[in-house]
Write a protein that holds these residues in place. Structure first.
Motif, PDB file in Angstrom:
ATOM      1  N   VAL A 127     -21.511  -5.621  25.947  1.00  0.00           N
ATOM      2  CA  VAL A 127     -20.680  -4.564  25.371  1.00  0.00           C
ATOM      3  C   VAL A 127     -20.146  -5.042  24.028  1.00  0.00           C
ATOM      4  CG1 VAL A 127     -19.963  -3.687  27.639  1.00  0.00           C
ATOM      5  CG2 VAL A 127     -18.553  -5.385  26.469  1.00  0.00           C
ATOM      6  N   GLY A 128     -19.514  -4.137  23.335  1.00  0.00           N
ATOM      7  CA  GLY A 128     -18.785  -4.479  22.123  1.00  0.00           C
ATOM      8  C   GLY A 128     -17.392  -3.900  22.258  1.00  0.00           C
ATOM      9  N   THR A 143      -9.709  -4.949  13.186  1.00  0.00           N
ATOM     10  CA  THR A 143      -8.877  -6.138  13.327  1.00  0.00           C
ATOM     11  C   THR A 143      -9.417  -7.071  14.411  1.00  0.00           C
ATOM     12  OG1 THR A 143      -7.406  -5.050  14.921  1.00  0.00           O
ATOM     13  CG2 THR A 143      -6.795  -4.909  12.575  1.00  0.00           C
ATOM     14  N   PHE A 144     -10.441  -6.586  15.139  1.00  0.00           N
ATOM     15  CA  PHE A 144     -10.994  -7.329  16.278  1.00  0.00           C
ATOM     16  C   PHE A 144     -12.341  -6.701  16.580  1.00  0.00           C
ATOM     17  CE2 PHE A 144     -11.300  -7.772  20.974  1.00  0.00           C
ATOM     18  CZ  PHE A 144     -11.099  -9.130  21.115  1.00  0.00           C
ATOM     19  N   SER A 145     -13.353  -7.509  16.847  1.00  0.00           N
ATOM     20  CA  SER A 145     -14.672  -6.969  17.171  1.00  0.00           C
ATOM     21  C   SER A 145     -15.474  -8.069  17.849  1.00  0.00           C
ATOM     22  CB  SER A 145     -15.364  -6.508  15.884  1.00  0.00           C
ATOM     23  OG  SER A 145     -16.693  -6.141  16.128  1.00  0.00           O
ATOM     24  N   VAL A 146     -15.637  -7.973  19.167  1.00  0.00           N
ATOM     25  CA  VAL A 146     -16.338  -9.019  19.912  1.00  0.00           C
ATOM     26  C   VAL A 146     -17.236  -8.414  20.985  1.00  0.00           C
ATOM     27  CG1 VAL A 146     -14.515 -10.739  19.563  1.00  0.00           C
ATOM     28  CG2 VAL A 146     -14.490  -9.314  21.601  1.00  0.00           C
ATOM     29  N   GLY A 147     -18.165  -9.207  21.470  1.00  0.00           N
ATOM     30  CA  GLY A 147     -18.997  -8.831  22.600  1.00  0.00           C
ATOM     31  C   GLY A 147     -20.477  -9.061  22.335  1.00  0.00           C
ATOM     32  N   LYS A 148     -21.197  -9.318  23.395  1.00  0.00           N
ATOM     33  CA  LYS A 148     -22.632  -9.581  23.329  1.00  0.00           C
ATOM     34  C   LYS A 148     -23.391  -8.377  22.775  1.00  0.00           C
ATOM     35  CE  LYS A 148     -25.196 -13.004  25.099  1.00  0.00           C
ATOM     36  NZ  LYS A 148     -25.227 -14.254  24.386  1.00  0.00           N
ATOM     37  N   GLY A 149     -22.859  -7.165  23.014  1.00  0.00           N
ATOM     38  CA  GLY A 149     -23.515  -5.962  22.542  1.00  0.00           C
ATOM     39  C   GLY A 149     -23.657  -5.896  21.034  1.00  0.00           C
ATOM     40  N   GLY A 159     -27.053  -6.451  15.088  1.00  0.00           N
ATOM     41  CA  GLY A 159     -27.223  -7.504  14.095  1.00  0.00           C
ATOM     42  C   GLY A 159     -25.900  -8.086  13.625  1.00  0.00           C
ATOM     43  N   LEU A 160     -24.855  -7.934  14.444  1.00  0.00           N
ATOM     44  CA  LEU A 160     -23.517  -8.402  14.067  1.00  0.00           C
ATOM     45  C   LEU A 160     -23.090  -9.588  14.921  1.00  0.00           C
ATOM     46  CD1 LEU A 160     -21.744  -4.926  13.793  1.00  0.00           C
ATOM     47  CD2 LEU A 160     -22.546  -6.362  11.902  1.00  0.00           C
ATOM     48  N   LYS A 161     -22.162 -10.357  14.387  1.00  0.00           N
ATOM     49  CA  LYS A 161     -21.541 -11.462  15.112  1.00  0.00           C
ATOM     50  C   LYS A 161     -20.103 -11.075  15.418  1.00  0.00           C
ATOM     51  CE  LYS A 161     -24.394 -14.882  12.899  1.00  0.00           C
ATOM     52  NZ  LYS A 161     -24.527 -15.909  11.913  1.00  0.00           N
ATOM     53  N   ASP A 162     -19.504 -11.779  16.364  1.00  0.00           N
ATOM     54  CA  ASP A 162     -18.103 -11.533  16.691  1.00  0.00           C
ATOM     55  C   ASP A 162     -17.255 -11.559  15.428  1.00  0.00           C
ATOM     56  OD1 ASP A 162     -18.630 -11.302  19.384  1.00  0.00           O
ATOM     57  OD2 ASP A 162     -17.758 -13.235  19.947  1.00  0.00           O
ATOM     58  N   ASN A 163     -16.431 -10.541  15.297  1.00  0.00           N
ATOM     59  CA  ASN A 163     -15.461 -10.406  14.208  1.00  0.00           C
ATOM     60  C   ASN A 163     -16.065 -10.346  12.805  1.00  0.00           C
ATOM     61  OD1 ASN A 163     -13.071 -10.197  15.800  1.00  0.00           O
ATOM     62  ND2 ASN A 163     -13.300 -12.365  16.264  1.00  0.00           N
ATOM     63  N   GLN A 164     -17.364 -10.127  12.707  1.00  0.00           N
ATOM     64  CA  GLN A 164     -18.014 -10.038  11.397  1.00  0.00           C
ATOM     65  C   GLN A 164     -17.477  -8.864  10.576  1.00  0.00           C
ATOM     66  OE1 GLN A 164     -22.300 -10.260  11.532  1.00  0.00           O
ATOM     67  NE2 GLN A 164     -22.518  -9.351   9.497  1.00  0.00           N
ATOM     68  N   VAL A 165     -17.081  -7.778  11.240  1.00  0.00           N
ATOM     69  CA  VAL A 165     -16.606  -6.595  10.506  1.00  0.00           C
ATOM     70  C   VAL A 165     -15.085  -6.568  10.341  1.00  0.00           C
ATOM     71  CG1 VAL A 165     -18.601  -5.181  11.096  1.00  0.00           C
ATOM     72  CG2 VAL A 165     -16.611  -5.195  12.614  1.00  0.00           C
ATOM     73  N   VAL A 166     -14.399  -7.597  10.844  1.00  0.00           N
ATOM     74  CA  VAL A 166     -12.937  -7.635  10.699  1.00  0.00           C
ATOM     75  C   VAL A 166     -12.582  -7.562   9.216  1.00  0.00           C
ATOM     76  CG1 VAL A 166     -10.893  -9.101  10.967  1.00  0.00           C
ATOM     77  CG2 VAL A 166     -12.457  -8.780  12.880  1.00  0.00           C
ATOM     78  N   GLY A 167     -11.646  -6.670   8.901  1.00  0.00           N
ATOM     79  CA  GLY A 167     -11.225  -6.466   7.517  1.00  0.00           C
ATOM     80  C   GLY A 167     -11.977  -5.338   6.828  1.00  0.00           C
ATOM     81  N   MET A 168     -13.013  -4.836   7.473  1.00  0.00           N
ATOM     82  CA  MET A 168     -13.805  -3.741   6.899  1.00  0.00           C
ATOM     83  C   MET A 168     -13.358  -2.415   7.502  1.00  0.00           C
ATOM     84  SD  MET A 168     -17.534  -5.605   7.048  1.00  0.00           S
ATOM     85  CE  MET A 168     -18.415  -4.281   6.260  1.00  0.00           C
TER      86      MET A 168
END
Length: 185
Positions: free
Chosen positions: A108-109, A120-126, A131-140
């Motif tokens: 999930v994500g 402010t938070f973005s995690v999960g295997k989903g 093509g994203l990593k945990d917290n890669q979009v934080v701040g976007m």
């Protein structure tokens, strides 16, 4: 009573005798550094042995007094028993690790946005499927990340306005089941 020992029995004994054996060397080293650098105040945490065999975590506020020649005249200190706080911190750490491990390995994500739609938070295997990593979009901005998906942008806008939303979105060949639950201040 100090560490479960009557005060009379403490007179003439080194305070280091009461320090937990695993903390004793570091405590002595810190104390020596304070004296060598003529530090007047220090805050220090260590473990102490109680007469009943239990270990207590203490937070010390220490005041060192010096003679005119620079030698240490005396040391005064107040200790606060922080054993319960330490136990709470450890329980919280274990709980957070379980939570993170469960989220990190679930397909999930999970994300959190601020009121402006900034991650402010973005995690999960989903996330790997995107093509994203945990917290890669934080701040976007969610609106920038999903600018090619107007349905997602509109749903996020409604959620940010306070509406609970449930949608299934097609993104990059996968269908994403999404629950949006605003938490309002």
């Amino acid at each position: 009573i100090l560490f479960g020992i009557p005060l009379e029995a403490c007179i003439g004994r080194s305070a280091f005798e009461f320090v937990h054996p695993e903390d004793r060397e570091e405590t002595q080293r810190s104390f020596q550094t304070w004296i060598e650098t003529k530090q007047e105040y220090a805050t220090y945490e260590n473990r102490q042995m109680h007469a009943d065999g239990s270990v207590r975590h203490l937070l010390w506020s220490i005041h060192l007094h010096y003679n005119p020649d620079g030698s240490c005249q005396s040391v005064g200190g107040i200790a606060r028993d922080i054993t319960e706080r330490k136990a709470f911190e450890e329980a919280l750490r274990v709980s957070e690790n379980r939570y993170r491990s469960g989220i990190a390995n679930a397909p999930v994500g999970i994300y959190r946005l601020d009121r402006d739609g900034i991650f402010t938070f973005s995690v999960g295997k989903g996330l790997e499927k995107l093509g994203l990593k945990d917290n890669q979009v934080v701040g976007m901005s969610v609106f920038d990340v999903y600018q090619d998906h107007p349905q997602i942008a509109q749903t996020m806008k409604e959620a940010l306005e306070g509406q609970e939303k449930y949608e299934i979105f097609p993104v990059q060949g996968y269908y994403w089941e999404s629950w949006m639950m605003p938490t309002l201040d």
